[in-house]
Design a protein around this motif. Structure first.
Motif, PDB file in Angstrom:
ATOM      1  N   LEU A 129       2.860   0.028  51.379  1.00 27.87           N
ATOM      2  CA  LEU A 129       1.557   0.575  51.014  1.00 27.87           C
ATOM      3  C   LEU A 129       0.790   0.932  52.272  1.00 27.87           C
ATOM      4  O   LEU A 129       0.819   0.201  53.263  1.00 27.87           O
ATOM      5  N   SER A 130       0.117   2.076  52.236  1.00 28.38           N
ATOM      6  CA  SER A 130      -0.801   2.402  53.329  1.00 28.38           C
ATOM      7  C   SER A 130      -2.193   2.540  52.715  1.00 28.38           C
ATOM      8  O   SER A 130      -2.490   3.530  52.067  1.00 28.38           O
ATOM      9  N   PRO A 131      -3.000   1.462  52.828  1.00 30.79           N
ATOM     10  CA  PRO A 131      -4.282   1.460  52.125  1.00 30.79           C
ATOM     11  C   PRO A 131      -5.383   2.179  52.898  1.00 30.79           C
ATOM     12  O   PRO A 131      -5.412   2.138  54.132  1.00 30.79           O
ATOM     13  N   ASN A 132      -6.263   2.826  52.169  1.00 34.25           N
ATOM     14  CA  ASN A 132      -7.493   3.424  52.705  1.00 34.25           C
ATOM     15  C   ASN A 132      -7.320   4.207  53.993  1.00 34.25           C
ATOM     16  O   ASN A 132      -8.016   3.990  54.973  1.00 34.25           O
ATOM     17  N   PHE A 133      -6.399   5.113  53.987  1.00 32.51           N
ATOM     18  CA  PHE A 133      -6.148   5.934  55.154  1.00 32.51           C
ATOM     19  C   PHE A 133      -7.082   7.148  55.115  1.00 32.51           C
ATOM     20  O   PHE A 133      -7.102   7.872  54.126  1.00 32.51           O
ATOM     21  N   PRO A 134      -7.913   7.345  56.167  1.00 32.22           N
ATOM     22  CA  PRO A 134      -8.840   8.475  56.099  1.00 32.22           C
ATOM     23  C   PRO A 134      -8.108   9.809  56.224  1.00 32.22           C
ATOM     24  O   PRO A 134      -7.282   9.981  57.124  1.00 32.22           O
ATOM     25  N   SER A 135      -8.376  10.727  55.313  1.00 30.66           N
ATOM     26  CA  SER A 135      -7.731  12.033  55.337  1.00 30.66           C
ATOM     27  C   SER A 135      -8.739  13.064  54.853  1.00 30.66           C
ATOM     28  O   SER A 135      -9.091  13.075  53.686  1.00 30.66           O
ATOM     29  N   GLY A 136      -9.207  13.900  55.762  1.00 32.56           N
ATOM     30  CA  GLY A 136     -10.233  14.874  55.397  1.00 32.56           C
ATOM     31  C   GLY A 136     -11.471  14.180  54.902  1.00 32.56           C
ATOM     32  O   GLY A 136     -11.994  13.273  55.554  1.00 32.56           O
ATOM     33  N   GLU A 137     -11.915  14.580  53.695  1.00 35.86           N
ATOM     34  CA  GLU A 137     -13.115  13.988  53.126  1.00 35.86           C
ATOM     35  C   GLU A 137     -12.834  12.638  52.501  1.00 35.86           C
ATOM     36  O   GLU A 137     -13.754  11.941  52.099  1.00 35.86           O
ATOM     37  N   ALA A 138     -11.544  12.326  52.307  1.00 34.07           N
ATOM     38  CA  ALA A 138     -11.203  11.225  51.408  1.00 34.07           C
ATOM     39  C   ALA A 138     -10.575  10.034  52.127  1.00 34.07           C
ATOM     40  O   ALA A 138     -10.119  10.135  53.266  1.00 34.07           O
ATOM     41  N   GLN A 139     -10.562   8.899  51.438  1.00 30.07           N
ATOM     42  CA  GLN A 139      -9.809   7.722  51.850  1.00 30.07           C
ATOM     43  C   GLN A 139      -8.597   7.632  50.928  1.00 30.07           C
ATOM     44  O   GLN A 139      -8.752   7.513  49.720  1.00 30.07           O
ATOM     45  N   VAL A 140      -7.412   7.723  51.520  1.00 27.92           N
ATOM     46  CA  VAL A 140      -6.222   7.808  50.687  1.00 27.92           C
ATOM     47  C   VAL A 140      -5.414   6.526  50.761  1.00 27.92           C
ATOM     48  O   VAL A 140      -5.137   6.007  51.840  1.00 27.92           O
ATOM     49  N   THR A 141      -5.059   6.004  49.594  1.00 30.39           N
ATOM     50  CA  THR A 141      -4.159   4.867  49.522  1.00 30.39           C
ATOM     51  C   THR A 141      -2.851   5.349  48.930  1.00 30.39           C
ATOM     52  O   THR A 141      -2.838   5.865  47.810  1.00 30.39           O
ATOM     53  N   SER A 142      -1.765   5.260  49.709  1.00 30.77           N
ATOM     54  CA  SER A 142      -0.508   5.742  49.153  1.00 30.77           C
ATOM     55  C   SER A 142       0.556   4.661  49.247  1.00 30.77           C
ATOM     56  O   SER A 142       0.565   3.850  50.168  1.00 30.77           O
ATOM     57  N   ALA A 143       1.446   4.679  48.264  1.00 33.38           N
ATOM     58  CA  ALA A 143       2.506   3.677  48.201  1.00 33.38           C
ATOM     59  C   ALA A 143       3.833   4.364  48.406  1.00 33.38           C
ATOM     60  O   ALA A 143       3.958   5.571  48.197  1.00 33.38           O
ATOM     61  N   SER A 144       4.804   3.574  48.832  1.00 33.20           N
ATOM     62  CA  SER A 144       6.135   4.137  48.950  1.00 33.20           C
ATOM     63  C   SER A 144       7.036   3.358  48.006  1.00 33.20           C
ATOM     64  O   SER A 144       7.113   2.135  48.048  1.00 33.20           O
ATOM     65  N   VAL A 145       7.672   4.103  47.101  1.00 37.27           N
ATOM     66  CA  VAL A 145       8.428   3.480  46.022  1.00 37.27           C
ATOM     67  C   VAL A 145       9.856   4.029  46.032  1.00 37.27           C
ATOM     68  O   VAL A 145      10.059   5.246  46.013  1.00 37.27           O
ATOM     69  N   ALA A 146      10.829   3.127  46.087  1.00 37.44           N
ATOM     70  CA  ALA A 146      12.222   3.549  46.078  1.00 37.44           C
ATOM     71  C   ALA A 146      12.677   3.746  44.643  1.00 37.44           C
ATOM     72  O   ALA A 146      12.392   2.922  43.767  1.00 37.44           O
ATOM     73  N   VAL A 147      13.366   4.852  44.400  1.00 39.72           N
ATOM     74  CA  VAL A 147      13.872   5.146  43.066  1.00 39.72           C
ATOM     75  C   VAL A 147      15.383   5.011  43.088  1.00 39.72           C
ATOM     76  O   VAL A 147      16.048   5.628  43.915  1.00 39.72           O
ATOM     77  N   SER A 148      15.925   4.175  42.200  1.00 36.65           N
ATOM     78  CA  SER A 148      17.390   4.119  42.149  1.00 36.65           C
ATOM     79  C   SER A 148      17.888   4.214  40.715  1.00 36.65           C
ATOM     80  O   SER A 148      17.185   3.853  39.761  1.00 36.65           O
ATOM     81  N   ARG A 149      19.090   4.762  40.605  1.00 43.87           N
ATOM     82  CA  ARG A 149      19.761   4.863  39.303  1.00 43.87           C
ATOM     83  C   ARG A 149      21.126   4.236  39.450  1.00 43.87           C
ATOM     84  O   ARG A 149      21.851   4.544  40.376  1.00 43.87           O
ATOM     85  N   GLU A 150      21.470   3.376  38.529  1.00 47.20           N
ATOM     86  CA  GLU A 150      22.765   2.693  38.548  1.00 47.20           C
ATOM     87  C   GLU A 150      23.051   2.104  39.917  1.00 47.20           C
ATOM     88  O   GLU A 150      24.123   2.270  40.487  1.00 47.20           O
ATOM     89  N   GLY A 151      21.997   1.499  40.491  1.00 52.65           N
ATOM     90  CA  GLY A 151      22.182   0.806  41.750  1.00 52.65           C
ATOM     91  C   GLY A 151      22.182   1.690  42.984  1.00 52.65           C
ATOM     92  O   GLY A 151      22.233   1.208  44.102  1.00 52.65           O
ATOM     93  N   LYS A 152      22.132   3.016  42.768  1.00 55.51           N
ATOM     94  CA  LYS A 152      22.144   3.905  43.928  1.00 55.51           C
ATOM     95  C   LYS A 152      20.746   4.461  44.181  1.00 55.51           C
ATOM     96  O   LYS A 152      20.084   4.944  43.265  1.00 55.51           O
ATOM     97  N   ARG A 153      20.306   4.403  45.426  1.00 54.48           N
ATOM     98  CA  ARG A 153      18.992   4.927  45.754  1.00 54.48           C
ATOM     99  C   ARG A 153      19.038   6.454  45.716  1.00 54.48           C
ATOM    100  O   ARG A 153      19.872   7.077  46.360  1.00 54.48           O
ATOM    101  N   VAL A 154      18.158   7.057  44.931  1.00 51.22           N
ATOM    102  CA  VAL A 154      18.210   8.509  44.809  1.00 51.22           C
ATOM    103  C   VAL A 154      17.016   9.201  45.459  1.00 51.22           C
ATOM    104  O   VAL A 154      17.103  10.371  45.818  1.00 51.22           O
ATOM    105  N   ALA A 155      15.918   8.483  45.608  1.00 49.92           N
ATOM    106  CA  ALA A 155      14.744   9.140  46.191  1.00 49.92           C
ATOM    107  C   ALA A 155      13.693   8.112  46.556  1.00 49.92           C
ATOM    108  O   ALA A 155      13.767   6.950  46.137  1.00 49.92           O
TER     109      ALA A 155
END
Lengths: 701, 160
Positions: free
Chosen positions: A582-608
């Motif tokens: 997670l990257s909380p409250n990151f200033p970007s332009g006019e806004a404070q952005v909180t973004s998460a990084s989520v791993a997506v896997s199918r049948e045990g394989k990471r796809v994205a």
């Protein structure tokens, strides 16, 4: 500068009134000088409106907060591109934009269609070629000009007196007042910074979606003006239809793109996993699209067979009334909607205007009923015209059903004294059977020629595509679609695709046999020879693809919501989502952005890896959810951050799986391209134009 | 407009003249459309009530889902992200209605003044919403902007 703008508006009002009268009197009394002056009035009006909008655009670009419009909808830290798009984020600006587009359309129509014998003064080197003039539309032009300018008079009046884009803020006794002219005892007030643009509108699609909708909306004014001109002048021949063919398909295309972009914007920005919510403002754009679609089809019947004349006039009037009603809905706030501006004083004016325009047009139509007799009767049930009539009833029915649901709160309040509303379930339930019938009609109509078809022949033609569609439906069934309603919908969509494609391929094969061309060359030439027909067929295929996407995403969407701590996972329909960072409250332009990084896997394989985010815009005090989407033809995985607790100890995610939604966007893209194919002049048409111009030359000699 | 033509006997003709058939067909289609609209309306229409109206209707809102609109009462919003539940209260000045909503509030909620909630009233007097719509009437309405003075401008307030 602002003074220049508001003076332009006032002069434009005078010009609009003058031109209306000059065109009318000139046509009635046959005074060429007055008509030439009216023609120039159109150009003068377009020039004045361009000056007015230019002043606004410069003010927005330079952030001249002396103008209330600029102060109310931009700010110093707003990205430059969005300072321009702020033009249509407010009422006065969007009215100005409407009127400006109409003035440009009017100038183009006049430049193209005004025959030289009517305009001894040539303007800017525009010499309409004889081929165009031959369509007979020149006789209608004075009345077209009068109609357009009568409409423009209303808009110029609104812009001058009711909702001025050049109004300023004034200060009187500690109170701020927005007005064009200084209120008594007030001093000008210029804020140090503007209040900024709604963050939801700071999106590339929002830079394109409103102007495209407007290009579409306003474009339908041109066929309307030609229809009125035909009714007023009594020249009810096919000229008005031929002159407006491209003026109907172009707005239809713009409106289609506008609707698609609006849906895409909702999908990308609003974060609820959907693209269409039957919001009154969405409906406002959808209704004229439906009526316009009906019109596009029924004009063909009139062109070919001289039938449905009253019906076509009626459709033009309905479409234009729905356009005005749509503008009114969006701009007046009379119905609760996320898009609408607050209730304001333009409502009563607009309603009066719509009622006036619709009643006047309908009255005109009634006075001409006798002259609009059909040249023949529908002589077979299995004929194109009968099925086009069916198609028209369906589209108008859908339009009415949507209109009814949209205005139902108003209606019930007036009639029952109690507000009743309907939501998405009503609209889905009522439109699903209608659109299914539309699909069925789309599948069958190409198989029926203009001269009709016998039942045996039709059945023989249907057999192969129907069998193929059934096979495709069976495959869908094998993939797990077990509910009969969506299965029926898929079957109909497949049926459209198979019939249409087979029809095209058979045409190409026949051509290849006759000309000895290679099959692909034959296909290309087949389409090039009759773009309108085959472009239309391709549009049908595109619509069927969109139908597949809509059914899949509406019926089989699933979602899951969970609060996760770092490292935890959640499952949704075969996907495992692991919250990694997670990257909380990151200033970007006019806004404070909180973004998460989520791993997506199918049948045990990471796809994205997906990065959904949530931004806080401090100035507006508003949140914006930015979904992360993993898209494939099979399905979209759509992930948002729903919130967090305990100083980011847990983050709550919601994931949607939207099957087949890809086909909605892809089909939409195909629809745009196919419409371009249909609208482009084809070889046959150019041949016709050449013959026509040769005939005209001979006649003159 | 019905032109009566002499019925011809053709393989696909039958007893009725074609024009009559076509008219009949059109009526059947229009009738079906009317029926669709009517029946969809019957199953899906909801009362759209103000707080006072809801009170006046007694236990109506406990029996069927309604839409209720009111102003968002200040400082009543509690969002529990863990189980995605929100609590807030609607008010019209005289009445207060506590609302529980299981779901994600729209992004515009925090700034909104008018809120529409769709759902049923529980026996405990709490409104259980299945849908929440937020409207910011002041957002686009420049006449409602309260400019403080030029020094403060930029941090603007809206007055509902």
């Amino acid at each position: 500068m602002a003074t220049l703008g508001s003076i332009s508006i006032f002069i434009a009002l005078v010009v609009a009134i003058y031109t209306t009268i000059a065109a009318w009197v000139g046509a009635r009394r046959n005074l060429p000088e007055l008509l030439a002056s009216a023609r120039n009035g159109i150009f003068a009006h377009a020039a004045l409106m361009t000056v007015a909008i230019g002043v606004i655009v410069v003010a927005l670009y330079t952030r001249d907060f002396a103008l209330a419009l600029v102060a109310n909808s931009t700010s110093r830290d707003l990205q430059t591109i969005y300072t321009i798009t702020a033009l249509w984020s407010n009422q006065a600006g969007s009215l100005l934009f409407w009127s400006w587009i109409l003035s440009l359309y009017s100038a183009i129509v006049v430049a193209l269609k005004w025959q030289s014998d009517r305009a001894p003064l040539s303007f800017g080197g525009v010499h309409p070629d004889a081929g165009r003039a031959q369509d007979g539309s020149h006789a209608l032009m004075p009345y077209v000009v009068a109609t357009l300018m009568a409409l423009q008079t209303f808009f110029a009046f609104m812009l001058a007196f009711i909702s001025s884009p050049f109004a300023r803020w004034w200060m009187r006794g500690g109170q701020t007042i927005m007005a064009l002219f200084p209120p008594a005892g007030a001093t000008p007030f210029v804020p140090a910074d503007g209040q900024g643009l709604n963050p939801l509108l700071q999106h590339p699609a929002m830079a394109l979606h409103p102007p495209l909708l407007y290009l579409g909306y306003v474009g339908f004014t041109i066929p309307f003006a030609f229809a009125i001109a035909a009714l007023v002048s009594g020249k009810l021949g096919p000229a008005w239809l031929r002159a407006t063919r491209r003026w109907t398909i172009a707005p239809w295309l713009f409106l289609s793109i506008g609707l698609l972009l609006g849906g895409r914007w909702a999908y990308d920005v609003l974060g609820w996993g959907g693209y269409w919510g039957w919001d009154p403002v969405e409906n406002a754009a959808f209704m004229p699209w439906l009526a316009g679609t009906a019109f596009l089809h029924s004009v063909m019947v009139q062109e070919r067979k001289g039938m449905l004349k009253v019906w076509n006039m009626g459709l033009v009037i309905i479409t234009f009334s729905l356009v005005l009603f749509g503008t009114f809905l969006t701009r007046s706030g009379v119905i609760q909607s996320v898009h609408a501006f607050a209730e304001s004083d333009i409502g009563a004016w607009f309603l009066t205007f719509i009622a006036g325009v619709t009643l006047a047009a309908t009255f005109l139509l009634f006075t001409r009923l006798k002259d609009l007799k059909s040249e023949r009767d529908i002589d077979a049930l299995l004929s194109r015209e009968a099925f086009f009539l069916l198609n028209n009833l369906l589209f108008i029915g859908a339009s009415f059903a949507v209109l009814w649901g949209t205005i139902y709160p108003l209606f019930s309040e007036i009639v029952y004294g109690q507000k009743l509303t309907v939501g998405a379930p009503y609209f889905n339930q009522v439109t699903a059977p209608i659109f299914s019938a539309v699909l069925l009609a789309m599948a069958i109509i190409p198989l029926i020629g203009w001269s009709g078809v016998t039942r045996a022949k039709l059945l023989q033609k249907i057999a192969l595509p129907a069998a193929l569609a059934l096979v495709l439906a069976a495959i869908t069934f094998a993939f797990g679609v077990r509910d009969w309603i969506p299965l029926g919908g898929y079957l109909l969509a497949f049926f459209v695709i198979t019939t249409t494609l087979i029809e095209i391929v058979q045409g190409a094969r026949a051509r290849a046999r006759n000309t000895g061309e290679f099959i692909l060359a034959a296909l290309k030439n087949l389409i090039a020879r009759d773009r309108r027909r085959y472009g239309g067929y391709l549009i049908h295929v595109a619509v069927a693809m969109m139908g597949v996407g809509i059914i899949g995403s509406q019926v089989y969407a699933t979602d899951a919501t969970r609060a996760l701590t770092r490292g935890e996972s959640m499952d949704v329909r075969g996907y495992t989502l692991t919250y990694e960072n997670l990257s909380p409250n990151f200033p970007s332009g006019e806004a404070q952005v909180t973004s998460a990084s989520v791993a997506v896997s199918r049948e045990g394989k990471r796809v994205a890896t997906l990065s959904p985010a949530r931004a806080f815009y401090g100035r507006q005090g508003e949140w914006e959810t930015t979904p992360a989407i993993l898209s494939s033809p099979q399905e979209d995985l759509y992930l948002i951050i729903a919130g967090w607790e305990d100083n980011f100890a847990t983050v709550t995610f919601r994931a949607y799986v939207n099957p087949l939604v890809f086909w909605l966007w892809f089909g939409g893209l195909c629809l745009m391209l196919s419409t371009l194919i249909a609208a482009w002049p084809d070889a046959r048409e150019m041949e016709r134009a050449r013959v026509a111009s040769a005939v005209a030359e001979t006649a003159r000699a | 407009m019905a032109t009566v033509s002499v019925p011809e006997v053709k393989p696909d003709g039958g007893f009725l003249p074609r024009q009559t058939k076509i008219l009949l067909g059109a009526f059947v289609i229009l009738g079906a459309l009317g029926f669709f609209i009517f029946s969809s309306l019957q199953g899906n229409q909801q009362y759209f009530l103000t707080l006072a109206e809801m009170k006046a209707k007694g236990d109506l809102a406990t029996k069927q889902a309604v839409r209720v609109g009111g102003n968002l009462a200040p400082n009543t919003t509690h969002i529990n992200s863990k189980d995605v539940t929100a609590e807030f209260a609607l008010t019209d000045g005289a009445n207060m209605l506590p609302v529980v909503y299981k779901g994600i509030l729209p992004d515009t909620f925090e700034k909104s003044t008018q809120v529409i909630a769709e759902g049923k009233l529980g026996n405990d007097g709490v409104f259980h919403a299945s849908l929440v719509l937020a409207k910011c009437p002041s957002k686009y309405d420049p006449s409602k902007i309260e400019w403080h003075d030029s020094a403060q401008a930029g941090n603007l307030d809206y007055k509902p």
